[in-house]
Scaffold this motif. Structure first.
Motif, PDB file in Angstrom:
ATOM      1  N   LYS A  58      10.230  -3.541  15.837  1.00 19.90           N
ATOM      2  CA  LYS A  58      10.517  -3.140  14.465  1.00 19.90           C
ATOM      3  C   LYS A  58      10.516  -4.358  13.549  1.00 19.90           C
ATOM      4  N   ILE A  59      10.105  -4.112  12.315  1.00 16.62           N
ATOM      5  CA  ILE A  59      10.074  -5.177  11.320  1.00 16.62           C
ATOM      6  C   ILE A  59      10.416  -4.573   9.965  1.00 16.62           C
ATOM      7  N   SER A  60      11.131  -5.297   9.132  1.00 18.14           N
ATOM      8  CA  SER A  60      11.468  -4.796   7.808  1.00 18.14           C
ATOM      9  C   SER A  60      10.305  -5.035   6.850  1.00 18.14           C
ATOM     10  N   ALA A  61      10.296  -4.285   5.768  1.00 20.76           N
ATOM     11  CA  ALA A  61       9.256  -4.474   4.758  1.00 20.76           C
ATOM     12  C   ALA A  61       9.329  -5.881   4.177  1.00 20.76           C
ATOM     13  N   GLN A  62      10.546  -6.365   3.961  1.00 25.27           N
ATOM     14  CA  GLN A  62      10.732  -7.718   3.424  1.00 25.27           C
ATOM     15  C   GLN A  62      10.078  -8.749   4.342  1.00 25.27           C
ATOM     16  N   ARG A  63      10.343  -8.636   5.655  1.00 26.98           N
ATOM     17  CA  ARG A  63       9.807  -9.603   6.605  1.00 26.98           C
ATOM     18  C   ARG A  63       8.286  -9.474   6.717  1.00 26.98           C
ATOM     19  N   LEU A  64       7.764  -8.255   6.612  1.00 27.76           N
ATOM     20  CA  LEU A  64       6.314  -8.064   6.720  1.00 27.76           C
ATOM     21  C   LEU A  64       5.604  -8.695   5.527  1.00 27.76           C
ATOM     22  N   ILE A  65       6.195  -8.577   4.349  1.00 27.74           N
ATOM     23  CA  ILE A  65       5.618  -9.223   3.173  1.00 27.74           C
ATOM     24  C   ILE A  65       5.653 -10.734   3.330  1.00 27.74           C
ATOM     25  N   GLU A  66       6.741 -11.246   3.879  1.00 28.37           N
ATOM     26  CA  GLU A  66       6.831 -12.682   4.136  1.00 28.37           C
ATOM     27  C   GLU A  66       5.766 -13.114   5.137  1.00 28.37           C
ATOM     28  N   LYS A  67       5.504 -12.264   6.120  1.00 27.90           N
ATOM     29  CA  LYS A  67       4.501 -12.567   7.144  1.00 27.90           C
ATOM     30  C   LYS A  67       3.108 -12.675   6.514  1.00 27.90           C
ATOM     31  N   ILE A  68       2.840 -11.798   5.555  1.00 27.91           N
ATOM     32  CA  ILE A  68       1.570 -11.862   4.834  1.00 27.91           C
ATOM     33  C   ILE A  68       1.473 -13.181   4.082  1.00 27.91           C
ATOM     34  N   ALA A  69       2.553 -13.551   3.392  1.00 22.08           N
ATOM     35  CA  ALA A  69       2.565 -14.778   2.600  1.00 22.08           C
ATOM     36  C   ALA A  69       2.394 -16.019   3.476  1.00 22.08           C
ATOM     37  N   ARG A 245       0.048 -10.277  14.765  1.00 18.52           N
ATOM     38  CA  ARG A 245       0.149 -11.661  15.256  1.00 18.52           C
ATOM     39  C   ARG A 245      -0.085 -12.683  14.155  1.00 18.52           C
ATOM     40  N   THR A 246      -1.105 -12.473  13.330  1.00 21.45           N
ATOM     41  CA  THR A 246      -1.471 -13.489  12.344  1.00 21.45           C
ATOM     42  C   THR A 246      -0.902 -13.219  10.953  1.00 21.45           C
ATOM     43  N   GLY A 247      -0.493 -11.980  10.673  1.00 24.24           N
ATOM     44  CA  GLY A 247      -0.027 -11.627   9.339  1.00 24.24           C
ATOM     45  C   GLY A 247      -1.154 -11.377   8.355  1.00 24.24           C
ATOM     46  N   LEU A 248      -2.389 -11.404   8.825  1.00 26.62           N
ATOM     47  CA  LEU A 248      -3.534 -11.187   7.945  1.00 26.62           C
ATOM     48  C   LEU A 248      -3.726  -9.694   7.675  1.00 26.62           C
ATOM     49  N   PRO A 249      -3.905  -9.281   6.421  1.00 28.18           N
ATOM     50  CA  PRO A 249      -4.207  -7.875   6.139  1.00 28.18           C
ATOM     51  C   PRO A 249      -5.522  -7.475   6.791  1.00 28.18           C
ATOM     52  N   LEU A 250      -5.498  -6.402   7.554  1.00 30.23           N
ATOM     53  CA  LEU A 250      -6.696  -5.917   8.233  1.00 30.23           C
ATOM     54  C   LEU A 250      -7.223  -4.619   7.639  1.00 30.23           C
ATOM     55  N   LYS A 251      -6.454  -3.972   6.775  1.00 29.82           N
ATOM     56  CA  LYS A 251      -6.932  -2.776   6.106  1.00 29.82           C
ATOM     57  C   LYS A 251      -6.325  -2.686   4.718  1.00 29.82           C
ATOM     58  N   PHE A 252      -7.057  -2.080   3.822  1.00 27.26           N
ATOM     59  CA  PHE A 252      -6.528  -1.805   2.483  1.00 27.26           C
ATOM     60  C   PHE A 252      -7.059  -0.452   2.028  1.00 27.26           C
ATOM     61  N   THR A 253      -6.148   0.485   1.751  1.00 30.25           N
ATOM     62  CA  THR A 253      -6.539   1.805   1.249  1.00 30.25           C
ATOM     63  C   THR A 253      -5.697   2.160   0.040  1.00 30.25           C
ATOM     64  N   LEU A 254      -6.370   2.519  -1.035  1.00 28.07           N
ATOM     65  CA  LEU A 254      -5.690   2.953  -2.244  1.00 28.07           C
ATOM     66  C   LEU A 254      -6.028   4.419  -2.481  1.00 28.07           C
ATOM     67  N   THR A 255      -5.023   5.298  -2.459  1.00 29.86           N
ATOM     68  CA  THR A 255      -5.245   6.720  -2.669  1.00 29.86           C
ATOM     69  C   THR A 255      -4.684   7.141  -4.021  1.00 29.86           C
ATOM     70  N   PRO A 256      -5.357   8.056  -4.707  1.00 32.34           N
ATOM     71  CA  PRO A 256      -4.895   8.486  -6.029  1.00 32.34           C
ATOM     72  C   PRO A 256      -3.813   9.551  -5.928  1.00 32.34           C
ATOM     73  N   ALA A 257      -3.010   9.660  -6.978  1.00 32.29           N
ATOM     74  CA  ALA A 257      -1.960  10.675  -7.010  1.00 32.29           C
ATOM     75  C   ALA A 257      -2.543  12.078  -7.030  1.00 32.29           C
ATOM     76  N   SER A 258      -3.773  12.197  -7.483  1.00 32.82           N
ATOM     77  CA  SER A 258      -4.417  13.506  -7.571  1.00 32.82           C
ATOM     78  C   SER A 258      -4.856  14.038  -6.215  1.00 32.82           C
ATOM     79  N   GLY A 259      -4.792  13.201  -5.179  1.00 39.25           N
ATOM     80  CA  GLY A 259      -5.191  13.620  -3.840  1.00 39.25           C
ATOM     81  C   GLY A 259      -6.681  13.434  -3.603  1.00 39.25           C
ATOM     82  N   GLY A 260      -7.146  13.903  -2.465  1.00 38.65           N
ATOM     83  CA  GLY A 260      -8.555  13.760  -2.127  1.00 38.65           C
ATOM     84  C   GLY A 260      -8.848  12.424  -1.480  1.00 38.65           C
ATOM     85  N   ALA A 261     -10.125  12.071  -1.486  1.00 37.88           N
ATOM     86  CA  ALA A 261     -10.566  10.846  -0.827  1.00 37.88           C
ATOM     87  C   ALA A 261      -9.946   9.623  -1.476  1.00 37.88           C
ATOM     88  N   ALA A 262      -9.839   8.560  -0.701  1.00 38.47           N
ATOM     89  CA  ALA A 262      -9.297   7.308  -1.215  1.00 38.47           C
ATOM     90  C   ALA A 262     -10.202   6.753  -2.308  1.00 38.47           C
TER      91      ALA A 262
END
Length: 404
Positions: A58-69, A245-262
């Motif tokens: 388990k990891i907290s959101a705070q720590r995961l953001i730090e891991k990215i940084a 392991r590395t903290g590198l972002p491996l995926k990025f998906t932005l979905t709209p509030a209207s639904g449907g495809a990303a």
């Protein structure tokens, strides 16, 4: 509740540290910038295609953001698949003319100029082959069924090569110091950049949680979920898969509030963190290729001056201000001229394109046109006032009415 919601408690001071320096501009710029960066720097950004739910600590959101940084990955190679769906109509030949106009700026334009090719990433599905070895060596190849476009940054040289036209674009940049990026603005650099832009929007109007795990390109990853707490935003959620392991972002998906495809779904299908061969970044113009020398003014110092000039121009817009807060913030300014009524340009293709995007609206403010995508909307009133943001059409009309 603090914006980082997890099983671990986070003090107000810690949350404030993470938000420091981000809130002033991010309130309304970042939701728009997310898409802007997606179009321009998506080349090395990873997509969401889960192939399993690994069992990770388990990891907290705070720590995961730090891991990215803290991530310091500089060497990688792999393949990226990108899908972008803004909901724009088919531009046909008009799209080509827009792209051409963006790079021509005169008679010396080149089809190999990166500002032309990167525009193709703003719609459809594309496959990229990527490689990086520190801030001074990167390569992105846009693969097509019959051709290939490559953008190579090697030391002080930046090369663009379009095999379809056999044209080459060349410019120079200073060598980096201390890991600082020196490639021209708009050139893809690291997968981390798009995620960094999204995190700038994090404040008290944002929910940030860890939403389980995933496996991307054979790598175990945590899923970071970023969502507006407010209603009225066109952004539904941003999901980032972060390498455990590395903290590198491996995926990025932005979905709209209207639904449907990303709106944006981009990610590694293959990734290798070993050092690429030095020859990967070598380039010599092919025999017979047309070579166009770019402006060395693409260097960071000049880009910085251009940004300052742009900022001065924005400050010069009458009444530039922000309405609302967080993800619902709307940028308002006055162009000092008339709006964009239908059929005003005299060019039938352009007018048809604008009409296909525009929706006539009226209210206490008078009348105007809302230009819409699945992410960013803008209301341009007939008297030249502009209201824009990652919010719904109704929110724009309401803001315009309230400004009277």
């Amino acid at each position: 509740m603090a914006p980082y919601e997890s099983d671990d408690s986070t003090s107000a001071g810690e949350a404030e540290d993470v938000r420091a320096g981000r809130r002033k501009a991010a309130r309304y710029v970042v939701p728009v910038a997310v898409m802007g960066v997606a179009a321009a720097t998506i080349g090395l950004v990873p997509a969401l295609a889960d192939s399993g739910d690994p069992d990770l600590p388990k990891i907290s959101a705070q720590r995961l953001i730090e891991k990215i940084a803290e991530s310091d990955v500089e060497q990688l190679s792999g393949t990226v698949k990108i899908s972008t769906d803004l909901g724009l109509p088919d531009l046909g030949g008009l799209g080509s003319s827009f792209a051409s106009g963006a790079v021509q700026g005169g008679e010396d334009g080149s089809s190999a100029d990166p500002s032309s090719k990167l525009m193709e990433l703003a719609s459809g599905t594309h496959t990229l082959r990527v490689a990086a070895d520190g801030p001074d060596r990167t390569k992105v190849s846009l693969l097509d069924s019959a051709a290939e476009y490559s953008l190579i940054h090697n030391g002080t040289d930046v090369w663009g090569y379009d095999s379809a036209s056999n044209e080459v674009y060349h410019s120079t940049v200073p060598k980096s110091e201390g890991g600082e990026k020196t490639a021209p603005e708009g050139v893809p650099a690291t997968p981390k950049e798009l995620t960094d832009e999204a995190l700038k929007a994090v404040d008290d109007t944002t929910s940030v949680t860890v939403d389980g795990t995933a496996q991307v390109a054979g790598r175990d990853a945590y899923k970071l979920l970023i969502k507006p707490k407010q209603s009225g935003s066109t952004i539904g959620a941003i999901t980032v898969a972060v390498d455990s392991r590395t903290g590198l972002p491996l995926k990025f998906t932005l979905t709209p509030a209207s639904g449907g495809a990303a709106v944006v779904d981009a990610g590694f299908t293959k990734v290798d963190f070993s050092k690429p061969a030095a020859s990967t970044f070598d380039f010599t113009p092919p025999k017979g290729a047309k070579v166009t020398e770019g402006d060395a003014a693409q260097a960071p110092e000049t880009s910085r001056k251009s940004d300052e000039k742009l900022g001065e121009g924005l400050e010069g817009l009458e009444g530039l201000k922000t309405i609302g807060e967080g993800w619902n913030a709307i940028a308002q300014f006055d162009t000092g001229g008339e709006g964009v009524p239908s059929g005003s340009s005299g060019n039938s293709d352009v007018d048809g394109f604008l009409d296909s995007l525009g929706d006539q609206v009226s209210g206490k403010f008078g009348s105007g046109t809302v230009f819409s995508t699945r992410l960013v909307n803008a209301l341009i009133t007939d008297d030249g006032k502009v209201y824009a943001g990652a919010v719904t059409k109704d929110a724009l009309v309401k803001a315009a009415n309230a400004a009277q």
